[in-house]
Write a protein that holds these residues in place. Structure first.
Motif, PDB file in Angstrom:
ATOM      1  N   ILE A 150     -73.493  68.203  -7.588  1.00 46.53           N
ATOM      2  CA  ILE A 150     -72.079  68.129  -7.221  1.00 46.53           C
ATOM      3  C   ILE A 150     -71.516  69.517  -6.943  1.00 46.53           C
ATOM      4  CG2 ILE A 150     -71.733  66.008  -8.546  1.00 46.53           C
ATOM      5  CD1 ILE A 150     -70.381  67.685 -10.725  1.00 46.53           C
ATOM      6  N   VAL A 151     -70.478  69.546  -6.114  1.00 52.52           N
ATOM      7  CA  VAL A 151     -69.708  70.767  -5.854  1.00 52.52           C
ATOM      8  C   VAL A 151     -68.298  70.519  -6.370  1.00 52.52           C
ATOM      9  CG1 VAL A 151     -68.852  72.392  -4.139  1.00 52.52           C
ATOM     10  CG2 VAL A 151     -71.052  71.287  -3.797  1.00 52.52           C
ATOM     11  N   ILE A 152     -67.800  71.455  -7.179  1.00 53.22           N
ATOM     12  CA  ILE A 152     -66.444  71.342  -7.710  1.00 53.22           C
ATOM     13  C   ILE A 152     -65.684  72.628  -7.418  1.00 53.22           C
ATOM     14  CG2 ILE A 152     -67.164  69.728  -9.507  1.00 53.22           C
ATOM     15  CD1 ILE A 152     -67.049  72.039 -11.519  1.00 53.22           C
ATOM     16  N   GLN A 153     -64.388  72.619  -7.740  1.00 51.81           N
ATOM     17  CA  GLN A 153     -63.545  73.777  -7.475  1.00 51.81           C
ATOM     18  C   GLN A 153     -63.119  74.447  -8.782  1.00 51.81           C
ATOM     19  OE1 GLN A 153     -62.232  70.551  -6.105  1.00 51.81           O
ATOM     20  NE2 GLN A 153     -63.757  70.793  -4.509  1.00 51.81           N
ATOM     21  N   ASP A 154     -62.824  75.725  -8.696  1.00 50.53           N
ATOM     22  CA  ASP A 154     -62.448  76.517  -9.852  1.00 50.53           C
ATOM     23  C   ASP A 154     -61.030  76.133 -10.304  1.00 50.53           C
ATOM     24  OD1 ASP A 154     -61.682  78.583 -11.656  1.00 50.53           O
ATOM     25  OD2 ASP A 154     -63.101  79.964 -10.703  1.00 50.53           O
ATOM     26  N   GLU A 196     -63.685  74.917   1.056  1.00 47.32           N
ATOM     27  CA  GLU A 196     -65.037  75.447   0.952  1.00 47.32           C
ATOM     28  C   GLU A 196     -65.966  74.424   0.301  1.00 47.32           C
ATOM     29  OE1 GLU A 196     -67.468  79.187  -1.131  1.00 47.32           O
ATOM     30  OE2 GLU A 196     -65.283  79.038  -1.322  1.00 47.32           O
ATOM     31  N   ALA A 197     -65.491  73.773  -0.747  1.00 49.02           N
ATOM     32  CA  ALA A 197     -66.318  72.787  -1.447  1.00 49.02           C
ATOM     33  C   ALA A 197     -66.656  71.610  -0.536  1.00 49.02           C
ATOM     34  CB  ALA A 197     -65.592  72.292  -2.696  1.00 49.02           C
ATOM     35  N   TYR A 198     -65.668  71.101   0.169  1.00 46.35           N
ATOM     36  CA  TYR A 198     -65.905  69.940   1.029  1.00 46.35           C
ATOM     37  C   TYR A 198     -66.833  70.306   2.185  1.00 46.35           C
ATOM     38  CZ  TYR A 198     -64.849  65.177   2.434  1.00 46.35           C
ATOM     39  OH  TYR A 198     -64.953  63.828   2.710  1.00 46.35           O
ATOM     40  N   GLY A 199     -66.693  71.524   2.669  1.00 43.88           N
ATOM     41  CA  GLY A 199     -67.579  71.987   3.735  1.00 43.88           C
ATOM     42  C   GLY A 199     -69.023  72.041   3.284  1.00 43.88           C
ATOM     43  N   LEU A 200     -69.274  72.490   2.063  1.00 41.79           N
ATOM     44  CA  LEU A 200     -70.636  72.535   1.536  1.00 41.79           C
ATOM     45  C   LEU A 200     -71.224  71.134   1.417  1.00 41.79           C
ATOM     46  CD1 LEU A 200     -70.232  75.254  -1.243  1.00 41.79           C
ATOM     47  CD2 LEU A 200     -71.508  75.479   0.900  1.00 41.79           C
ATOM     48  N   PHE A 201     -70.395  70.194   0.994  1.00 40.32           N
ATOM     49  CA  PHE A 201     -70.847  68.801   0.916  1.00 40.32           C
ATOM     50  C   PHE A 201     -71.232  68.269   2.287  1.00 40.32           C
ATOM     51  CE2 PHE A 201     -69.208  64.398   1.554  1.00 40.32           C
ATOM     52  CZ  PHE A 201     -70.250  63.716   0.927  1.00 40.32           C
ATOM     53  N   LEU A 202     -70.399  68.526   3.276  1.00 39.65           N
ATOM     54  CA  LEU A 202     -70.680  68.036   4.631  1.00 39.65           C
ATOM     55  C   LEU A 202     -71.929  68.691   5.216  1.00 39.65           C
ATOM     56  CD1 LEU A 202     -67.098  67.854   6.205  1.00 39.65           C
ATOM     57  CD2 LEU A 202     -68.470  65.986   5.265  1.00 39.65           C
TER      58      LEU A 202
END
Length: 326
Positions: A150-154, A196-202
């Motif tokens: 998973i990717v999360i935000q700070d 940035e997080a959503y971009g990494l997921f995509l």
């Protein structure tokens, strides 16, 4: 003669510009992006206000408050848009905001009575994934037990990141540290903000990303792509309400109040669902866009009282930092 005509016209234009009031709105980066609501909001408001609306993107929601604290009474901002219910108490502690008492027929899941901040949209935090994912976790414990990345935000710079801390705390209370310890090895990276997080997921860097139950609507409506979904967690989903507020030190107090009222008007609320991809705070006269009826709707909404957030935030942040640093 041509030179004199040009010079006269230039002076007239300069004088007209100097007479045009300017309203500066601090907000988050994705709001003012070319695909966000900023350009349409700016155009629609300027058509009614006879003013120059200057929207300044400053990272994510939590970064807005940090910037405002740094600038203090010297800030150039007249309005701040993009704080949320998790930051309202901290924002009021600065003493920089003023009451505006905006009135609207809100269609929020909760009653709204705050005289300082006006809600303009809302949603539920969720983990978004591709529908092709073999096994979708039904709660945080199943997610922690899986091999999913998973990717999360700070939470120190991002409102979704802070929302995740409060979500886990609201769902698990004293068990929250154990949940974070179990989740730590699922976290690929922690980004400063949502974009940035959503971009990494995509880009395929993670199986799931912290976002909103409404995020799949973007892919469905804007891209005609129904491959994304939001996982439904049986513990419930934490609710976020985004707000806009006027600063007490603004030299355009009436214009600031006009903007707050505009943000809850049908003109603005019609723009938000398909640009900010959140639920509008006031349902537009035309209703929600087609496609929103397909979204995941949590069976249980989680929330923490505004006045309780600061103390809980500090505890939750310490638990999160400890778990991810091990």
């Amino acid at each position: 003669m041509k030179y004199l005509t040009f010079a006269t016209a230039t002076l007239a234009a300069t004088a007209a510009m100097s007479d045009t009031p300017e309203l500066t709105v601090y907000t988050y980066d994705s709001f003012v992006s070319e695909w966000g609501p900023g350009p349409a909001i700016e155009k629609a408001f300027e058509e009614t206000c006879a003013c120059d609306l200057k929207m300044v993107g400053l990272g994510d929601g939590a970064a807005l408050l940090a910037r405002l604290k740094l600038e203090g009474a010297r800030t150039d901002a007249d309005v701040v848009m993009g704080l949320d219910t998790a930051l309202i108490a901290a924002a009021k502690e600065t003493g920089l905001f003023t009451e505006t008492s905006v009135s609207a027929e809100y269609t929020l899941p909760v009653e709204w009575t705050d005289p300082v901040f006006a809600p303009y949209d809302w949603g539920y935090f969720a983990f978004v994934h591709n529908k092709s994912l073999d096994t979708v976790p039904a709660n945080f414990k199943e997610l922690a037990e899986s091999d999913l990345k998973i990717v999360i935000q700070d939470p120190r710079s991002s409102t979704p990141g802070l929302g995740l801390l409060l979500w886990v705390k609201a769902a698990y209370g004293d068990e929250a540290p154990a949940i974070w310890e179990a989740l730590a090895d699922n976290v690929v990276t922690v980004t400063k903000g949502w974009s940035e997080a959503y971009g990494l997921f995509l880009e395929g860097e993670a199986d799931m990303v912290l976002s909103y139950t409404t995020s799949p609507a973007y892919h469905l409506i804007a891209e005609e792509d129904d491959s994304k979904a939001a996982a439904a967690f049986d513990e419930g989903h934490f609710m976020q309400i985004e707000v806009v507020g006027a600063l007490a030190g603004s030299d355009q107090p009436e214009l600031a109040k006009e903007f707050l009222n505009f943000m809850v008007s049908d003109a603005a609320q019609t723009i938000l669902p398909t640009t900010n991809w959140m639920y509008p705070a006031v349902t537009p006269s035309a209703g929600l866009p087609a496609g929103f009826e397909t979204l995941t709707v949590p069976e249980k909404a989680l929330d923490i009282a505004v006045q309780d957030v600061p103390a809980i935030r500090e505890e939750a942040l310490a638990e999160w930092l400890k778990a991810l640093s091990q």
